[in-house]
Design a protein around this motif. Sequence first.
Motif, PDB file in Angstrom:
ATOM      1  N   ARG A 113      15.363  -0.245  -0.984  1.00 45.84           N
ATOM      2  CA  ARG A 113      15.992   0.485  -2.087  1.00 45.84           C
ATOM      3  C   ARG A 113      15.429   1.899  -2.216  1.00 45.84           C
ATOM      4  NH1 ARG A 113      16.269  -4.828  -3.622  1.00 45.84           N
ATOM      5  NH2 ARG A 113      18.226  -5.476  -4.557  1.00 45.84           N
ATOM      6  N   LEU A 114      14.187   2.085  -1.862  1.00 43.06           N
ATOM      7  CA  LEU A 114      13.567   3.408  -1.963  1.00 43.06           C
ATOM      8  C   LEU A 114      14.202   4.419  -1.001  1.00 43.06           C
ATOM      9  CD1 LEU A 114       9.773   2.551  -2.254  1.00 43.06           C
ATOM     10  CD2 LEU A 114      11.176   3.700  -3.955  1.00 43.06           C
ATOM     11  N   ILE A 167      12.505   7.585 -11.108  1.00 46.92           N
ATOM     12  CA  ILE A 167      13.271   6.590 -11.859  1.00 46.92           C
ATOM     13  C   ILE A 167      13.153   5.219 -11.199  1.00 46.92           C
ATOM     14  CG2 ILE A 167      15.592   5.886 -12.555  1.00 46.92           C
ATOM     15  CD1 ILE A 167      16.203   8.916 -12.894  1.00 46.92           C
ATOM     16  N   ILE A 168      13.399   5.142  -9.913  1.00 44.21           N
ATOM     17  CA  ILE A 168      13.347   3.833  -9.242  1.00 44.21           C
ATOM     18  C   ILE A 168      11.913   3.321  -9.168  1.00 44.21           C
ATOM     19  CG2 ILE A 168      13.244   4.736  -6.868  1.00 44.21           C
ATOM     20  CD1 ILE A 168      15.212   1.629  -7.907  1.00 44.21           C
ATOM     21  N   PHE A 222       0.840  -1.200   0.000  1.00 42.77           N
ATOM     22  CA  PHE A 222       0.000   0.000   0.000  1.00 42.77           C
ATOM     23  C   PHE A 222       0.872   1.246   0.000  1.00 42.77           C
ATOM     24  CE2 PHE A 222      -2.781   3.041   2.330  1.00 42.77           C
ATOM     25  CZ  PHE A 222      -3.774   3.137   1.373  1.00 42.77           C
ATOM     26  N   PHE A 223       1.938   1.232   0.814  1.00 38.44           N
ATOM     27  CA  PHE A 223       2.868   2.356   0.876  1.00 38.44           C
ATOM     28  C   PHE A 223       3.515   2.597  -0.481  1.00 38.44           C
ATOM     29  CE2 PHE A 223       7.377   3.528   1.213  1.00 38.44           C
ATOM     30  CZ  PHE A 223       7.240   4.823   1.661  1.00 38.44           C
ATOM     31  N   ILE A 224       3.968   1.527  -1.134  1.00 35.68           N
ATOM     32  CA  ILE A 224       4.614   1.667  -2.440  1.00 35.68           C
ATOM     33  C   ILE A 224       3.627   2.230  -3.452  1.00 35.68           C
ATOM     34  CG2 ILE A 224       5.598   0.384  -4.385  1.00 35.68           C
ATOM     35  CD1 ILE A 224       6.964  -1.406  -2.297  1.00 35.68           C
ATOM     36  N   GLY A 272      15.422  -9.713   3.792  1.00 39.86           N
ATOM     37  CA  GLY A 272      14.916  -8.343   3.834  1.00 39.86           C
ATOM     38  C   GLY A 272      13.980  -8.022   2.688  1.00 39.86           C
ATOM     39  N   SER A 273      13.608  -6.763   2.591  1.00 41.88           N
ATOM     40  CA  SER A 273      12.660  -6.346   1.561  1.00 41.88           C
ATOM     41  C   SER A 273      13.353  -6.244   0.213  1.00 41.88           C
ATOM     42  CB  SER A 273      12.030  -5.009   1.929  1.00 41.88           C
ATOM     43  OG  SER A 273      12.993  -3.988   1.832  1.00 41.88           O
ATOM     44  N   ILE A 274      12.558  -6.288  -0.854  1.00 40.67           N
ATOM     45  CA  ILE A 274      13.145  -6.167  -2.183  1.00 40.67           C
ATOM     46  C   ILE A 274      12.946  -4.784  -2.781  1.00 40.67           C
ATOM     47  CG2 ILE A 274      13.102  -8.604  -2.735  1.00 40.67           C
ATOM     48  CD1 ILE A 274      10.512  -8.138  -4.286  1.00 40.67           C
TER      49      ILE A 274
END
Length: 168
Positions: free
Chosen positions: A57-58, A69-70, A7-9, A51-53
Amino acid sequence: MTPQTYFFILLSISSYFGCVFGQSLLTQIEDDIEKLKADFNSNQSDVADGGSIFTERLKSWTEITEKKIILSQIVSLYLKMFSVVPTNGKHHIVNINNALHTLNNNLTDSFKKVKDLMELSQLQMNDSKIQRKAVNELFPTLQKLLQDHPATHNKRKRSQSQKRKCRC
């Protein structure tokens, strides 16, 4: 990943691209993600391994243009994942996929930037033709870099001279 992470993403992506969904749509997507989580049995303990994928990275991408971009790459990965996930009449999968496609339509420039970076990483810098081309482009490249990002040394000089004026 937890549904809150998904949801956050999705919320982050939508807010960065000006595609602010209505509250009812966000609630619907959150419910759909809960159903998707159940479909994938994502409560299993192995999900936490390594960990998270995406969310980790964000954190290192700070500026809005960088995040676009990401996030464009993350959206393309989700779309790739959903292209192989059978819907089997599950409306929640279709809803999430449609929301991602809507967001993806706003990402064409950012995705092009990702492709440019990937193409640069593939250049064979030991190839003599590539080296000759690179040498020809070296000065304009450095010139562009210096125009866009003036040296911090010049900024120090300006601030030092201002301090001297104040002391007089």
